[in-house]
Design a protein around this motif. Sequence first.
Motif, PDB file in Angstrom:
ATOM      1  N   TYR A  54       0.813  -1.218   0.000  1.00  0.00           N
ATOM      2  CA  TYR A  54       0.000   0.000   0.000  1.00  0.00           C
ATOM      3  C   TYR A  54       0.848   1.270   0.000  1.00  0.00           C
ATOM      4  O   TYR A  54       0.372   2.331  -0.401  1.00  0.00           O
ATOM      5  N   SER A  55       2.090   1.180   0.423  1.00  0.00           N
ATOM      6  CA  SER A  55       2.955   2.363   0.436  1.00  0.00           C
ATOM      7  C   SER A  55       3.141   2.949  -0.954  1.00  0.00           C
ATOM      8  O   SER A  55       3.326   4.156  -1.100  1.00  0.00           O
ATOM      9  N   LEU A  56       3.103   2.114  -1.982  1.00  0.00           N
ATOM     10  CA  LEU A  56       3.305   2.596  -3.353  1.00  0.00           C
ATOM     11  C   LEU A  56       1.997   2.936  -4.059  1.00  0.00           C
ATOM     12  O   LEU A  56       2.005   3.367  -5.204  1.00  0.00           O
ATOM     13  N   ALA A  57       0.870   2.738  -3.379  1.00  0.00           N
ATOM     14  CA  ALA A  57      -0.431   3.082  -3.952  1.00  0.00           C
ATOM     15  C   ALA A  57      -0.661   4.589  -3.837  1.00  0.00           C
ATOM     16  O   ALA A  57      -0.154   5.230  -2.922  1.00  0.00           O
ATOM     17  N   PRO A  58      -1.431   5.148  -4.760  1.00  0.00           N
ATOM     18  CA  PRO A  58      -1.774   6.569  -4.614  1.00  0.00           C
ATOM     19  C   PRO A  58      -2.763   6.744  -3.474  1.00  0.00           C
ATOM     20  O   PRO A  58      -3.377   5.787  -3.021  1.00  0.00           O
ATOM     21  N   LYS A  59      -2.902   7.976  -3.020  1.00  0.00           N
ATOM     22  CA  LYS A  59      -3.949   8.296  -2.037  1.00  0.00           C
ATOM     23  C   LYS A  59      -5.262   8.463  -2.802  1.00  0.00           C
ATOM     24  O   LYS A  59      -5.267   8.872  -3.964  1.00  0.00           O
ATOM     25  N   GLY A  60      -6.365   8.159  -2.141  1.00  0.00           N
ATOM     26  CA  GLY A  60      -7.667   8.220  -2.791  1.00  0.00           C
ATOM     27  C   GLY A  60      -7.997   9.561  -3.419  1.00  0.00           C
ATOM     28  O   GLY A  60      -8.600   9.624  -4.485  1.00  0.00           O
ATOM     29  N   ASN A  61      -7.579  10.659  -2.789  1.00  0.00           N
ATOM     30  CA  ASN A  61      -7.885  11.983  -3.326  1.00  0.00           C
ATOM     31  C   ASN A  61      -7.123  12.286  -4.621  1.00  0.00           C
ATOM     32  O   ASN A  61      -7.435  13.242  -5.304  1.00  0.00           O
ATOM     33  N   MET A  62      -6.156  11.467  -4.974  1.00  0.00           N
ATOM     34  CA  MET A  62      -5.377  11.688  -6.200  1.00  0.00           C
ATOM     35  C   MET A  62      -6.069  11.124  -7.439  1.00  0.00           C
ATOM     36  O   MET A  62      -5.717  11.474  -8.557  1.00  0.00           O
ATOM     37  N   LEU A  63      -7.053  10.263  -7.246  1.00  0.00           N
ATOM     38  CA  LEU A  63      -7.621   9.512  -8.361  1.00  0.00           C
ATOM     39  C   LEU A  63      -8.371  10.362  -9.384  1.00  0.00           C
ATOM     40  O   LEU A  63      -8.535   9.942 -10.522  1.00  0.00           O
ATOM     41  N   ASN A  64      -8.821  11.534  -9.010  1.00  0.00           N
ATOM     42  CA  ASN A  64      -9.556  12.386  -9.955  1.00  0.00           C
ATOM     43  C   ASN A  64      -8.710  13.508 -10.534  1.00  0.00           C
ATOM     44  O   ASN A  64      -9.241  14.412 -11.163  1.00  0.00           O
ATOM     45  N   MET A  65      -7.406  13.448 -10.321  1.00  0.00           N
ATOM     46  CA  MET A  65      -6.509  14.491 -10.829  1.00  0.00           C
ATOM     47  C   MET A  65      -6.109  14.195 -12.274  1.00  0.00           C
ATOM     48  O   MET A  65      -6.084  13.047 -12.695  1.00  0.00           O
ATOM     49  N   ASP A  66      -5.778  15.271 -13.008  1.00  0.00           N
ATOM     50  CA  ASP A  66      -5.193  15.042 -14.326  1.00  0.00           C
ATOM     51  C   ASP A  66      -3.759  14.556 -14.122  1.00  0.00           C
ATOM     52  O   ASP A  66      -3.228  14.595 -13.003  1.00  0.00           O
ATOM     53  N   ILE A  67      -3.124  14.111 -15.176  1.00  0.00           N
ATOM     54  CA  ILE A  67      -1.831  13.436 -15.047  1.00  0.00           C
ATOM     55  C   ILE A  67      -0.750  14.339 -14.444  1.00  0.00           C
ATOM     56  O   ILE A  67       0.053  13.875 -13.631  1.00  0.00           O
ATOM     57  N   GLU A  68      -0.719  15.596 -14.801  1.00  0.00           N
ATOM     58  CA  GLU A  68       0.331  16.480 -14.281  1.00  0.00           C
ATOM     59  C   GLU A  68       0.162  16.723 -12.785  1.00  0.00           C
ATOM     60  O   GLU A  68       1.125  16.657 -12.025  1.00  0.00           O
ATOM     61  N   ALA A  69      -1.063  17.012 -12.347  1.00  0.00           N
ATOM     62  CA  ALA A  69      -1.311  17.221 -10.920  1.00  0.00           C
ATOM     63  C   ALA A  69      -1.071  15.920 -10.153  1.00  0.00           C
ATOM     64  O   ALA A  69      -0.504  15.921  -9.059  1.00  0.00           O
ATOM     65  N   PHE A  70      -1.496  14.803 -10.743  1.00  0.00           N
ATOM     66  CA  PHE A  70      -1.299  13.509 -10.106  1.00  0.00           C
ATOM     67  C   PHE A  70       0.191  13.224  -9.920  1.00  0.00           C
ATOM     68  O   PHE A  70       0.625  12.804  -8.850  1.00  0.00           O
ATOM     69  N   LYS A  71       0.957  13.473 -10.964  1.00  0.00           N
ATOM     70  CA  LYS A  71       2.401  13.183 -10.901  1.00  0.00           C
ATOM     71  C   LYS A  71       3.060  13.991  -9.780  1.00  0.00           C
ATOM     72  O   LYS A  71       3.856  13.443  -9.013  1.00  0.00           O
TER      73      LYS A  71
END
Length: 169
Positions: free
Chosen positions: A41-58
């Motif tokens: 789970y340490s390498l999983a994204p946080k739930g709030n990241m799932l709706n971000m575009d790729i640049e914000a997510f990165k």
Amino acid sequence: MAIWTSRYSNKELSDDKHYPVGISIGQPRFRLGYQLREQCYSLAPKGNMLNMDIEAFKRAYYGKLEGIGKDRIISMVTKLDEKARSEGKELVLLCFEDVRVEGDWCHRTIFAEWWAENVGEVIEELPDPTLPKVKGKSKDDSKKPAKEPTKEDSGCKQMSLFDCGMAGI
């Protein structure tokens, strides 16, 4: 090190040559043709990241990884790789997205970029023998309208079962 990334539903994983480890928020609810060995789970994204575009997510995902620490991440992945190699297998880091679909992306490929930048090793996507399923929308299209409305469009149309030939069914 031979480390791969892939999606949970890659049929190549059923060959017993790999050590599958999930790096997603959740685990698959569908039947796998192999045994998932661990969940990191340490390498999983946080739930709030799932709706971000790729640049914000990165930016957010790199921030999460930096918060964990480069040395700690290298240690985690190295231990997983050592377990895999002790069984004569290759480590595969898994999540859900089919990155072969144009416009789709996934945190596992962004993790692979981070790994290359910080460790100097390339993590490639495990070849997938199945054809990709083209979805109606990719992540990048999710916030765009299906088409631009024209002057002639009223914006709404009410239909009934009788309008579309469904009467009598």
